[in-house]
Design a protein around this motif. Sequence first.
Motif, PDB file in Angstrom:
ATOM      1  N   MET A 769      51.751  41.480  27.336  1.00  0.00           N
ATOM      2  CA  MET A 769      51.182  40.334  28.050  1.00  0.00           C
ATOM      3  C   MET A 769      49.769  40.012  27.592  1.00  0.00           C
ATOM      4  N   GLN A 770      49.465  38.721  27.636  1.00  0.00           N
ATOM      5  CA  GLN A 770      48.129  38.247  27.322  1.00  0.00           C
ATOM      6  C   GLN A 770      47.353  37.980  28.622  1.00  0.00           C
ATOM      7  N   PHE A 771      46.039  38.127  28.556  1.00  0.00           N
ATOM      8  CA  PHE A 771      45.230  38.127  29.773  1.00  0.00           C
ATOM      9  C   PHE A 771      45.317  36.827  30.593  1.00  0.00           C
ATOM     10  N   PRO A 772      45.445  35.638  30.005  1.00  0.00           N
ATOM     11  CA  PRO A 772      45.551  34.440  30.839  1.00  0.00           C
ATOM     12  C   PRO A 772      46.743  34.474  31.790  1.00  0.00           C
ATOM     13  N   ASP A 773      47.768  35.290  31.501  1.00  0.00           N
ATOM     14  CA  ASP A 773      48.970  35.320  32.322  1.00  0.00           C
ATOM     15  C   ASP A 773      48.950  36.430  33.369  1.00  0.00           C
ATOM     16  N   TYR A 774      47.892  37.221  33.408  1.00  0.00           N
ATOM     17  CA  TYR A 774      47.785  38.256  34.435  1.00  0.00           C
ATOM     18  C   TYR A 774      47.714  37.597  35.821  1.00  0.00           C
ATOM     19  N   LYS A 775      47.944  38.414  36.847  1.00  0.00           N
ATOM     20  CA  LYS A 775      47.717  37.948  38.213  1.00  0.00           C
ATOM     21  C   LYS A 775      46.237  38.072  38.508  1.00  0.00           C
ATOM     22  N   HIS A 776      45.594  36.945  38.776  1.00  0.00           N
ATOM     23  CA  HIS A 776      44.162  36.923  39.071  1.00  0.00           C
ATOM     24  C   HIS A 776      43.958  36.648  40.564  1.00  0.00           C
ATOM     25  N   PHE A 777      42.841  37.105  41.094  1.00  0.00           N
ATOM     26  CA  PHE A 777      42.556  36.968  42.517  1.00  0.00           C
ATOM     27  C   PHE A 777      41.286  36.142  42.708  1.00  0.00           C
ATOM     28  N   LEU A 778      41.202  35.477  43.851  1.00  0.00           N
ATOM     29  CA  LEU A 778      40.061  34.601  44.125  1.00  0.00           C
ATOM     30  C   LEU A 778      38.835  35.432  44.500  1.00  0.00           C
ATOM     31  N   GLY A 779      38.086  35.821  43.481  1.00  0.00           N
ATOM     32  CA  GLY A 779      36.862  36.586  43.699  1.00  0.00           C
ATOM     33  C   GLY A 779      35.660  35.676  43.854  1.00  0.00           C
ATOM     34  N   ASN A 780      34.511  36.301  44.056  1.00  0.00           N
ATOM     35  CA  ASN A 780      33.266  35.544  44.189  1.00  0.00           C
ATOM     36  C   ASN A 780      32.089  36.487  43.986  1.00  0.00           C
ATOM     37  N   GLN A 781      31.120  36.072  43.163  1.00  0.00           N
ATOM     38  CA  GLN A 781      29.926  36.867  42.934  1.00  0.00           C
ATOM     39  C   GLN A 781      28.646  36.061  43.119  1.00  0.00           C
ATOM     40  N   THR A 782      28.781  34.884  43.725  1.00  0.00           N
ATOM     41  CA  THR A 782      27.609  34.041  43.965  1.00  0.00           C
ATOM     42  C   THR A 782      27.315  34.007  45.455  1.00  0.00           C
ATOM     43  N   ILE A 783      26.192  33.430  45.819  1.00  0.00           N
ATOM     44  CA  ILE A 783      25.840  33.304  47.226  1.00  0.00           C
ATOM     45  C   ILE A 783      26.659  32.209  47.895  1.00  0.00           C
ATOM     46  N   PHE A 784      27.316  31.379  47.085  1.00  0.00           N
ATOM     47  CA  PHE A 784      28.110  30.279  47.631  1.00  0.00           C
ATOM     48  C   PHE A 784      29.581  30.675  47.701  1.00  0.00           C
ATOM     49  N   SER A 785      30.210  30.310  48.796  1.00  0.00           N
ATOM     50  CA  SER A 785      31.643  30.538  48.968  1.00  0.00           C
ATOM     51  C   SER A 785      32.317  29.177  49.090  1.00  0.00           C
ATOM     52  N   THR A 786      33.008  28.753  48.025  1.00  0.00           N
ATOM     53  CA  THR A 786      33.543  27.392  47.981  1.00  0.00           C
ATOM     54  C   THR A 786      35.055  27.333  48.073  1.00  0.00           C
ATOM     55  N   THR A 787      35.726  28.486  48.084  1.00  0.00           N
ATOM     56  CA  THR A 787      37.177  28.487  48.156  1.00  0.00           C
ATOM     57  C   THR A 787      37.640  28.649  49.598  1.00  0.00           C
ATOM     58  N   ASP A 788      38.955  28.622  49.792  1.00  0.00           N
ATOM     59  CA  ASP A 788      39.543  28.710  51.118  1.00  0.00           C
ATOM     60  C   ASP A 788      39.081  29.982  51.827  1.00  0.00           C
ATOM     61  N   PRO A 789      38.523  29.864  53.042  1.00  0.00           N
ATOM     62  CA  PRO A 789      38.071  31.069  53.754  1.00  0.00           C
ATOM     63  C   PRO A 789      39.190  32.074  53.996  1.00  0.00           C
ATOM     64  N   VAL A 790      40.425  31.592  54.112  1.00  0.00           N
ATOM     65  CA  VAL A 790      41.571  32.491  54.260  1.00  0.00           C
ATOM     66  C   VAL A 790      42.278  32.560  52.906  1.00  0.00           C
ATOM     67  N   GLY A 791      42.252  33.728  52.297  1.00  0.00           N
ATOM     68  CA  GLY A 791      42.926  33.873  51.008  1.00  0.00           C
ATOM     69  C   GLY A 791      41.988  34.150  49.860  1.00  0.00           C
ATOM     70  N   SER A 792      40.689  34.241  50.125  1.00  0.00           N
ATOM     71  CA  SER A 792      39.738  34.499  49.047  1.00  0.00           C
ATOM     72  C   SER A 792      38.832  35.665  49.417  1.00  0.00           C
ATOM     73  N   PHE A 793      38.324  36.330  48.371  1.00  0.00           N
ATOM     74  CA  PHE A 793      37.373  37.429  48.555  1.00  0.00           C
ATOM     75  C   PHE A 793      35.960  36.879  48.449  1.00  0.00           C
ATOM     76  N   ARG A 794      35.009  37.582  49.063  1.00  0.00           N
ATOM     77  CA  ARG A 794      33.627  37.117  49.057  1.00  0.00           C
ATOM     78  C   ARG A 794      32.761  37.857  48.045  1.00  0.00           C
ATOM     79  N   MET A 795      33.121  39.115  47.705  1.00  0.00           N
ATOM     80  CA  MET A 795      32.264  39.922  46.834  1.00  0.00           C
ATOM     81  C   MET A 795      33.038  40.572  45.683  1.00  0.00           C
ATOM     82  N   LEU A 796      34.276  40.192  45.490  1.00  0.00           N
ATOM     83  CA  LEU A 796      35.114  40.780  44.449  1.00  0.00           C
ATOM     84  C   LEU A 796      34.754  40.202  43.087  1.00  0.00           C
ATOM     85  N   ASP A 797      34.678  41.077  42.067  1.00  0.00           N
ATOM     86  CA  ASP A 797      34.510  40.600  40.693  1.00  0.00           C
ATOM     87  C   ASP A 797      35.667  39.668  40.347  1.00  0.00           C
TER      88      ASP A 797
END
Length: 894
Positions: A769-797
């Motif tokens: 498998m190539q990396f673009p096809d991996y299962k990715h998760f909604l992480g966040n490393q900024t002070i802003f949280s712009t994705t859905d509050p339900v279903g996303s991580f706040r401090m995940l790489d």
Amino acid sequence: MLFTRLLAFCCFSLMAHIVYAGGITGTIKDTDGNPIAYATIYVKELGTGTTTNVEGNYTYRLVAGIYNVTFQSIGYETVVQRINVSNGFVRTDIVLKAQTYELAQVEVTSGGRDPAYTIMRKAIAKAPFHTNQLNSYEATVYLKGSGRLIDSPFFLRKMIAKQGVDSSFAFTSESVNEISYVRPNIYKEKVISVYTTGEDRDVNPNAYITDSFYESDIAGVVSPLSPKAFAYYKFVYEGFFMDRGYEIDKIRVIPRSRGENVFSGIINIVDGDWAIHSLDLNTMKFGFLANIKQVYAPIEEKVWMPLNLRYKVNGKYLGFKFEADYLASVSDYKIELNPDLEYEVVVVDEAIEEELAKEIEASKNAKIENIEGRLSQGKEVTRKELRKMLKEYEREERDEQEAPEVEENRTFVVDSMAAKRDSMYWEAIRPIPLTEIESRGYFVMDSLEVAEEEKAKKDSLGIRKNKKKEGFGLGDLLFGGSYGKTKERRFFIKPALNTLQFNTVDGYNFEYGLGYRQDYDNGNRWYLEGTGRYGFSRKAVNYRFDTGINFKQKNTTITTVSIGPDGSSVTTDGYAGKAKLRLSGGKYVFQYNPDNPIHPLVNTVTSLLSENNFMKLYEKQFVGLSFEKTFNAEWEMTFTGEWSDRNTLNNNSGHVYFDRDTRTYTPNVPFNFETNADFMPHQATIIALSVAGKPWQKYRIRNGKRTAIANSSPTLLFNARQGIYHNSPSADGNFTHLELGFQHYFDIGYRGGMDVKVNAGTFFNQAGMQFPDYKHFLGNQTIFSTTDPVGSFRMLDYYAFSTNDAYLNAHVHYQFRKFLVTQIFEAQLLGIKENIFVNYLNTDFSQHYFEAGYSIDNIARFFRLEFITNFSDFNYLDFGVRIGIATNLDNLFE
């Protein structure tokens, strides 16, 4: 024109004189001489009446005759007068005395329980009986809505005053509506006439007219007669009074926890019948305070129906303080009783009347038929028996319905002449006199409307000069716009300025897009869009196109239902579904995670100001086809197929506003524990199928169109992907990805509400498998949280735990009705919400990663402030603060 209007007025006046020889008019005041607003005037012989206005004045037209007229208002003693109406209006001024209450001789129980609890237990037990008591009814509703601006920001007051709008000005609308109901859930509303300031001539009767306090909630607020009322309210008995031979119990409703979605105030219950006599309740919704008053009357013996309703709202938002007042007067009732429930119900409260309850228990047979038999003989039943019988009765009726999943069926139509009645017509038929500020509102707005009509006439004659020519200008080229001689065919330009952004791959970059759409008579839409993108540092041009057809299929018949007490039937259409076919292609840049975990604007800020380039991009040349089919609100399916030629990209810019010695830009290769994300160029074919279902979905029907009721069913998800790689020695092979998901909102009741989202999946044949096809998760490393509050991580790489193996991804988001800050009533008035949330991820390398957080939501009705800690394998890692925006950033530029 003047002669025509005068002739019409004379004819109408003549007809009104023939039909209505006169009537009654006057003022209702208290013993101190103060006018009583919204008092009820009820004519027993006609089963109809009217209401005083805010100044205590009333006028009601009647044909000649002798009438027993009842004058009543909540908190005052009822007055009944016999009035002889002949020619002209009979002046009848009424003085109402303040209601005096007596305390009943009640037996004090060993627990010292307030008798209000016995009264309310019986009223709650009998509430379903009252909702099923009528097979049908018809009535006429006069509805008046009046709103005015009390205060405004100081810098806007002069401009608003120039428009004639101030606290002495009221925007007013009136309508006369015919309503009908057929048990269990069919409503029909027809607007006969409507008169309103402004241009909106579509006035829908207030939902509170047909909604009932016998139901579990009213517009999302828990009713005092709900089966779960004791979890929300305390009740206090304040005495009884007599009204037309009925003993009325006064019950004070006190919320156990003050805040939104609960009532406080007074509800008066008819003793023995346990029906609503009247109510005066307050509630709070979205930070606005509302007062609801209703007065009922016995249309027939033991059948109490609402005669008038007042709904008043006060609020303040962004410096604007306003009030809105809605008044409904219901008359001309025609009712049909349910023959299945035409018996006296004597309810025994087993919690208090223990001996009688034991006698009933010892003598009865537990079968439902015997309960009904004892009721038909006038014998007592316990609250539990009555509740059990009525639940069974409602269940059997649902099973007999052709569409049991439909909880409500409403039809709303507007008569073709409704908006064409002039002011003279309304002067003749208006049952509630206008107040001074309402009359002024009509005068000002009618004057403005006449001025607008004159202006439009001049424009049509070519009098107006220098009229702007349609077409694109510089503003359209920079900020976007659309052009077309018809609504069906439009050419548009996507805004360019707001796409100017920065990333380390392209440096500064921007997009520019053109599009065209055409709508067809059958409801289908064809569109073509093209987008160009230029990166200044990479000196590269990217492009993509999208074209497709959105199919709007015609509705199909789902059921035939009766909509009137006369038994007439109408065919009701249901939602058949929609489909979308899309073809896309080009050579473009994409984030590795197709859910785009970091917004380009946020990445621009973090890169230029703090030298953090979190966004990771790759480039692919591709062609793709997708087909999306919505079968109904319960099931939808999406199929996609794509061929692509993919390549990695490198950083081409180190530009930053504030260069930091301790930090430098990271390579444009995501960090991942499982693999080296720096893939070799390759080609891939990806086929995907996604199915989402809501198998227990409930519906409402509006004018034949089915609408799904939110949160009435959990969402079940199934996703499958099949990948095949080409022309890459290091990536030959294929992979299979399967995923299951669950998402639902749970109403916890008194405590609050909880969102749950869970996804679990795994891969097969994933060695190459190539990396673009991996299962990715909604992480966040900024002070802003712009994705859905339900279903996303706040401090995940963003990519550290992306995987091509088994995984479990779970999110729980709980919103409190009251918690910490929301214990402060003023915070509730501002619409503040509080939440706690937990996010969990389990992969081979994540070591039971989870986050626990607390957030203050709806700050200034726009922002969200979050405080989060994260853990790995139950070991503390870090603490963070995030700022979220209630609306997705993309929506701000649409």
